[in-house]
Design an enzyme around this catalytic site. Structure first.
Site, PDB file in Angstrom:
ATOM      1  N   CYS A   1     -39.356  23.098  76.693  1.00  0.00           N
ATOM      2  CA  CYS A   1     -39.758  22.603  75.369  1.00  0.00           C
ATOM      3  C   CYS A   1     -40.900  23.475  74.845  1.00  0.00           C
ATOM      4  O   CYS A   1     -40.991  23.797  73.663  1.00  0.00           O
ATOM      5  CB  CYS A   1     -40.239  21.154  75.435  1.00  0.00           C
ATOM      6  SG  CYS A   1     -39.115  20.012  76.257  1.00  0.00           S
TER       7      CYS A   1
ATOM      8  N   HIS B   1     -42.492  25.046  71.301  1.00  0.00           N
ATOM      9  CA  HIS B   1     -43.338  24.013  70.701  1.00  0.00           C
ATOM     10  C   HIS B   1     -44.739  23.932  71.286  1.00  0.00           C
ATOM     11  O   HIS B   1     -45.315  22.853  71.360  1.00  0.00           O
ATOM     12  CB  HIS B   1     -42.653  22.651  70.823  1.00  0.00           C
ATOM     13  CG  HIS B   1     -41.418  22.520  69.977  1.00  0.00           C
ATOM     14  ND1 HIS B   1     -41.470  22.444  68.605  1.00  0.00           N
ATOM     15  CD2 HIS B   1     -40.106  22.466  70.307  1.00  0.00           C
ATOM     16  CE1 HIS B   1     -40.232  22.327  68.128  1.00  0.00           C
ATOM     17  NE2 HIS B   1     -39.385  22.360  69.137  1.00  0.00           N
TER      18      HIS B   1
ATOM     19  N   ARG C   1     -32.151  13.833  68.886  1.00  0.00           N
ATOM     20  CA  ARG C   1     -32.998  15.017  68.676  1.00  0.00           C
ATOM     21  C   ARG C   1     -33.287  15.698  70.017  1.00  0.00           C
ATOM     22  O   ARG C   1     -33.134  16.905  70.176  1.00  0.00           O
ATOM     23  CB  ARG C   1     -34.288  14.600  67.962  1.00  0.00           C
ATOM     24  CG  ARG C   1     -35.383  15.638  67.797  1.00  0.00           C
ATOM     25  CD  ARG C   1     -34.994  16.831  66.985  1.00  0.00           C
ATOM     26  NE  ARG C   1     -34.152  17.755  67.752  1.00  0.00           N
ATOM     27  CZ  ARG C   1     -33.641  18.870  67.270  1.00  0.00           C
ATOM     28  NH1 ARG C   1     -33.844  19.213  66.020  1.00  0.00           N
ATOM     29  NH2 ARG C   1     -32.893  19.661  68.008  1.00  0.00           N
TER      30      ARG C   1
ATOM     31  N   CYS D   1     -32.029  19.292  71.496  1.00  0.00           N
ATOM     32  CA  CYS D   1     -33.015  20.278  71.971  1.00  0.00           C
ATOM     33  C   CYS D   1     -32.593  20.786  73.345  1.00  0.00           C
ATOM     34  O   CYS D   1     -32.590  21.985  73.597  1.00  0.00           O
ATOM     35  CB  CYS D   1     -34.409  19.649  72.067  1.00  0.00           C
ATOM     36  SG  CYS D   1     -35.282  19.570  70.501  1.00  0.00           S
TER      37      CYS D   1
END
Lengths: 215, 152, 103, 265
Positions: D174, D178, D222, D226
């Site tokens: 992730c 991010h 979501r 991802c």
């Protein structure tokens, strides 16, 4: 209240101190719990298998908000450099047009894809990099590659003088962790995401003086 | 604000009311103008709707973004302040079906309509006003459609 | 039966701005499913609007209108408490009418 | 941005690139603004509200007695405190997981069956609509997840570790996308989720209507997508890793104003 002070001290020094003032599980216990949660939360789907969660040294050492220690970093880079396969017959350059198509495509290797053959994959390049500056839809996770060859003085990719930059670029595409242990860049050659010809085509996009990238 | 249950109960009543009232625009148009929606360019679409050759005019406005982040939903609008407009059209030059919408307006609404269209690629978008006196006026705007997301 | 529309009708002076959201796939007939079979066209063809029962606007739509369509128009002379009704009919003959009160 | 400008000063060609980029950003901002008025998420909110009040399932009951953490039937304010610990189930649950619990206990649905249903189908589509409505009821409120229960704190710590976990064919986590400010994929701005990314950004924007495919996306979907694009294997619906990530992002978003359900590319 000396708890905040101790917390700050703990962060500034080492994890051991921090563990001393925490009330819940220790960081090591949390690490173990997290590993277990990750292992049990995912399942196979299509071409993607649960064992894709397995990590090699580089991935496990780069899976926190902290950098690996220098010795580990050196080991990761050395192993990555050793993994590089050089192109057959010393042929580094392909077709920049094919390279641009690969750079545009973000396809491949998801559980909605159907084949593990690199031929089905894109390079994902524009997701993270500016390349040809006529493409306005580019990402910024990686540096701009506009004028990549031109900025490095490449006028003839076959000339001996340009060999170091050509080889550096090949290594970067094959296994970027050779130069940066926790690089965000996928290891396109090492993980068989792109085949040799596809890598040549991307090389040409970046280095060929005729490529739109170098105009 | 009424509840939806009330709204649903009413809808049947409204529909029958419209039917008995003899819904004029529906009756006048007879049916969906298939040939206009099959036209491959603006002139042919206008012709299929019984209009003359379109002339570019500053009195017709086309609104939309310069760049659309996604071609699946592109907000566009057409308007004119000229009196006597009968129909407003929205067209996307490079779409397989060029004509997107025909709005048959009356004096009870402003000649100012907005909707959202799909765009397969960057293209000119046209707003066309078909006037009561037979004139057909248009304006054009280029809308760029970008590639978005990871593409996976 | 199709899902209800959302209609908002807001008066400002002697003009009422109406915003309509419709629940519809708006399938072009050009797309293929994962098995490579063409997904048949399915889209709203006609939209009509009334103000207190009087027709004020009609529209013909093609498959280029986006999924879950949005339409905005301005009705002259509508006052708070008035009724705005919208009807759509799709190429399969399905239809739906909903009504909102001008606020 | 300031770094880009500095580089631009050094090279004229790049400087031109920056100004062209700025107009692109303006164009995209204008496009997004135009879409805000008339978010099709409203259609799903309406459906969710109806589903909440409707008597359904084997027990022919509504969800009006469902406890989302603020007491039975209290919907307003619940969204901005989830995921949180629930004593009746003995675990930390996110909104969707909790809704399924209520559908099972109050209405008699089979929770495992719902969890297996693909997104957008059957009862899973109903869970998404319900989540959309529940989220919308907290529009304008600020995130404030509880961290008083030890399991809530553990969930945060596990979420943090999952966030940085690199794997899959492309070595992504992730954090690959991010964990820094001001980054983009293509033209999409990437929120920095290791800290509070601000009002209405990141965790404070989902569920959201996805323009690209005309679907309503819950937080579970979501995260699922991802992970798909991360080239990870398939995360189970409401699996512990997805809830822990929700806790991590939700706690980090403390004080951020919720705009959910939003509209997204």
């Amino acid at each position: 209240m000396n708890i905040p002070y101790r917390l700050i001290l703990g962060i500034a020094l080492v994890g051991a101190l921090l563990a001393g003032c925490a009330t819940g599980p220790s960081p090591a216990e949390l690490d173990a719990q997290a590993q277990k949660v990750i292992k049990t939360s995912f399942r196979d789907q299509g071409i993607v298998k649960a064992n894709w969660l397995d990590q090699d040294l580089g991935l496990s050492a780069c899976s926190s908000d902290k950098e690996p220690d220098p010795a580990t970093a050196d080991r990761i880079m050395a192993e990555a450099l050793k993994s590089v396969k050089w192109p057959t017959g010393g042929q580094y350059m392909g077709d920049w047009r094919a390279g641009e198509k690969l750079a545009q495509s973000g396809r491949g290797m998801t559980w909605t894809d159907t084949s593990l053959d690199p031929k089905e994959n894109g390079g994902n390049c524009y997701n993270c990099h500016q390349i040809d500056n006529k493409e306005i839809s580019y990402g910024t996770i990686g540096p701009s590659l506009w004028n990549y060859g031109k900025n490095r003085g490449v006028t003839d990719p076959a000339a001996p003088a340009t060999a170091p930059i050509v080889q550096y670029t090949w290594v970067k595409l094959w296994n970027a962790k050779a130069y940066s242990p926790c690089s965000n860049m996928p290891r396109f050659g090492h993980k068989n995401l792109l085949n040799e010809q596809q890598l040549r085509d991307i090389m040409a996009l970046l280095l060929d003086p005729k490529s739109p990238v170098n105009q | 604000m009424q509840t939806r249950r009330e709204m649903m109960a009413r809808s049947a009543a409204v529909a029958s009311l419209l039917a008995t009232a003899g819904f004029l625009p529906m009756a006048a148009r007879a049916e969906w103008p298939k040939s206009a929606f099959e036209a491959k360019n603006m002139a042919d679409a206008v012709k299929a709707l019984g209009g003359s050759a379109p002339v570019e005019s500053k009195d017709v406005t086309i609104t939309g973004p310069d760049i659309a982040e996604n071609g699946a939903v592109v907000p566009v609008g057409c308007a004119t302040a000229l009196p006597g407009v009968k129909r407003l059209l929205l067209l996307v030059e490079k779409n397989p079906s060029v004509l997107a919408a025909v709005f048959n307006v009356t004096d009870a609404v402003e000649a100012n309509l907005s909707t959202r269209v799909k765009m397969g690629q960057s293209s000119n978008v046209f707003a066309v006003a078909m006037m009561g006196d037979g004139k057909v006026l248009y304006s054009v705007k280029e809308i760029k459609v970008t590639l978005g997301g990871c593409g996976g | 039966m199709a899902d209800p529309m959302r209609i908002r009708a807001q008066a400002a002076g002697d003009k009422t701005t109406v915003r309509v959201l419709m629940s519809h796939e708006m399938e072009t007939g050009l797309r293929k499913d994962s098995a490579g079979k063409v997904i048949p066209a399915w889209f709203i063809q006609e939209v009509t609007a009334t103000h207190n029962g009087k027709p004020v606007l009609s529209a013909d739509w093609g498959p280029s209108i986006s999924k879950n369509p949005f339409m905005q128009f301005v009705v002259k002379g509508a006052k708070p408490g008035d009724k705005i009704a919208v009807t759509w009919v799709d190429n399969k003959g399905d239809k739906r009418t909903d009504e909102a009160t001008v606020s | 941005m300031s770094k880009q400008i500095l580089v631009g000063v050094a090279a004229l060609a790049l400087c031109a690139g920056v100004s062209a980029q700025k107009s692109t950003a303006d164009g995209i901002a204008e496009y997004r603004k135009m879409l805000e008025d008339g978010n099709p998420a409203e259609l799903f909110e309406a459906k969710g509200e109806e589903l909440w009040k409707q008597k359904r399932g084997p027990k022919n009951a509504s969800l009006e007695a469902c406890n989302l953490g603020q007491g039975p039937g209290v919907v307003k304010g619940a969204f901005v405190t989830l995921p949180r610990y629930f004593a009746d189930t003995g675990r930390v649950q996110d909104l969707e997981d909790r809704l399924v619990t209520c559908m099972a206990t109050l209405q008699g649905f089979d929770a495992a069956e719902i969890a297996k249903t693909p997104f957008g189908r059957g009862e899973m589509a109903n869970v998404t609509a319900l989540a959309t409505w529940v989220a919308g009821m907290s529009r304008g409120l600020r995130f404030n997840l509880p961290q008083s229960n030890p399991l809530e704190r553990t969930s945060y710590e596990i979420g943090k570790r999952a966030f940085f976990y690199r794997a899959g064919s492309h070595d992504f986590s992730c954090a690959s996308c991010h964990s820094e400010d001001g980054k983009r994929i293509r033209l999409q701005d990437l929120p920095n989720l290791t800290k509070n990314p601000g009002d209405g950004i990141g965790f404070a924007a989902w569920p959201a209507y996805r323009v690209s495919n005309g679907q309503m996306w819950s937080m579970q979907l979501r995260l699922n997508d991802c992970y798909r694009q991360q080239r990870f294997p398939y995360p189970g619906f409401a699996s512990e890793v997805t809830i822990a990530l929700g806790t991590y992002m939700g706690v980090n978003a403390k004080g951020a104003e919720s705009i959910a359900p939003a509209i997204k590319r």
